[in-house]
Write an enzyme that holds these catalytic residues in place. Structure first.
Site, PDB file in Angstrom:
ATOM      1  CG  HIS A 113     -13.765 -28.128 -46.270  1.00  0.00           C
ATOM      2  ND1 HIS A 113     -14.520 -27.680 -47.323  1.00  0.00           N
ATOM      3  CD2 HIS A 113     -12.474 -28.043 -46.661  1.00  0.00           C
ATOM      4  CE1 HIS A 113     -13.721 -27.347 -48.320  1.00  0.00           C
ATOM      5  NE2 HIS A 113     -12.479 -27.548 -47.943  1.00  0.00           N
ATOM      6  CB  ALA A 167      12.284 -26.105 -43.440  1.00  0.00           C
ATOM      7  CB  THR A 172      -2.659 -26.103 -36.306  1.00  0.00           C
ATOM      8  OG1 THR A 172      -1.915 -26.419 -35.126  1.00  0.00           O
ATOM      9  CG2 THR A 172      -2.293 -27.083 -37.418  1.00  0.00           C
ATOM     10  NE  ARG A 187       3.699 -29.957 -30.079  1.00  0.00           N
ATOM     11  CZ  ARG A 187       2.410 -29.957 -29.771  1.00  0.00           C
ATOM     12  NH1 ARG A 187       1.876 -28.896 -29.218  1.00  0.00           N
ATOM     13  NH2 ARG A 187       1.642 -31.004 -30.017  1.00  0.00           N
ATOM     14  NE  ARG A 190      16.930 -21.029 -30.010  1.00  0.00           N
ATOM     15  CZ  ARG A 190      17.404 -19.899 -30.537  1.00  0.00           C
ATOM     16  NH1 ARG A 190      17.134 -18.741 -29.979  1.00  0.00           N
ATOM     17  NH2 ARG A 190      18.146 -19.925 -31.629  1.00  0.00           N
TER      18      ARG A 190
END
Length: 199
Positions: A113, A167, A172, A187, A190
């Protein structure tokens, strides 16, 4: 351009367009029928998935319940599947590779949006009906990935081959191949290497 063409091209489009409403209705009806089948009704499930995912050659193993916006914009590779409560908002294309494992409560969300309220807010047509504009970005999950329980993948993301998403992660941005990535926002922590071998 039609609203469907705009949608698939990642441009602002009107989701209340009648063609798109009919496609969503069809997908949601098919998903609802699938969700009412039992696990031993494999033939029935297969026939429903063939209609819901018309461009997928080898049907995935999907544990009901499942939810799709369109279905026809999602493409599964071989030997892939999803556990309970798989939600796929496939406003733009969703490509899922071979041997992809998707845990329970995973959401793939391509819709976006506008950030500016005047572009995002509802609008009024001359006939008095209300609509708004949205757009979408595609999602790609490459071969041999595992998305663990409660993962959310946002539009515009590519998850590289062999990656594992922990989990509860919210993905993003792109994840490189053969990475272990976790968190909100997700993120890389490793690389996955031969040292992770369990056999």
């Amino acid at each position: 351009m039609t609203e469907k063409e705009k949608m698939l091209a990642g441009q602002l489009y009107d989701p209340s367009d009648s063609e798109l409403e009919q496609l969503r209705l069809k997908a949601r009806k098919l998903a609802r029928h699938y969700n009412l089948t039992d696990e031993d009704e494999c033939e029935k499930q297969y026939e429903i998935l063939k209609e819901l995912l018309p461009d997928t050659q080898e049907m995935p193993l999907l544990q009901a319940p499942i939810y799709f916006d369109y279905g026809c914009n999602t493409y599964f590779g071989k030997y892939s599947g999803a556990n309970f409560n798989f939600t796929c908002l496939d406003v733009c294309s969703v490509h899922i590779g071979d041997n992809v494992m998707i845990g329970p409560n995973v959401t793939l969300a391509t819709p976006m949006h506008p950030l500016l309220p005047n572009e995002r807010n509802c609008r009024l047509r001359e006939n008095g009906s209300v609509y708004n504009l949205e757009y979408a970005k595609p999602i790609t999950i490459e071969n041999d990935c595992w998305l663990a329980a409660n993962v959310i993948v946002c539009g515009g993301v590519t998850i590289g081959e062999g990656a594992v998403i922990g989990a509860g992660s919210v993905v993003t941005r792109d994840i490189p191949p053969h990475s272990l990535a976790v968190g909100n926002p997700c993120r890389v922590i490793r690389k996955i290497t031969e040292k992770d071998k369990m056999e």
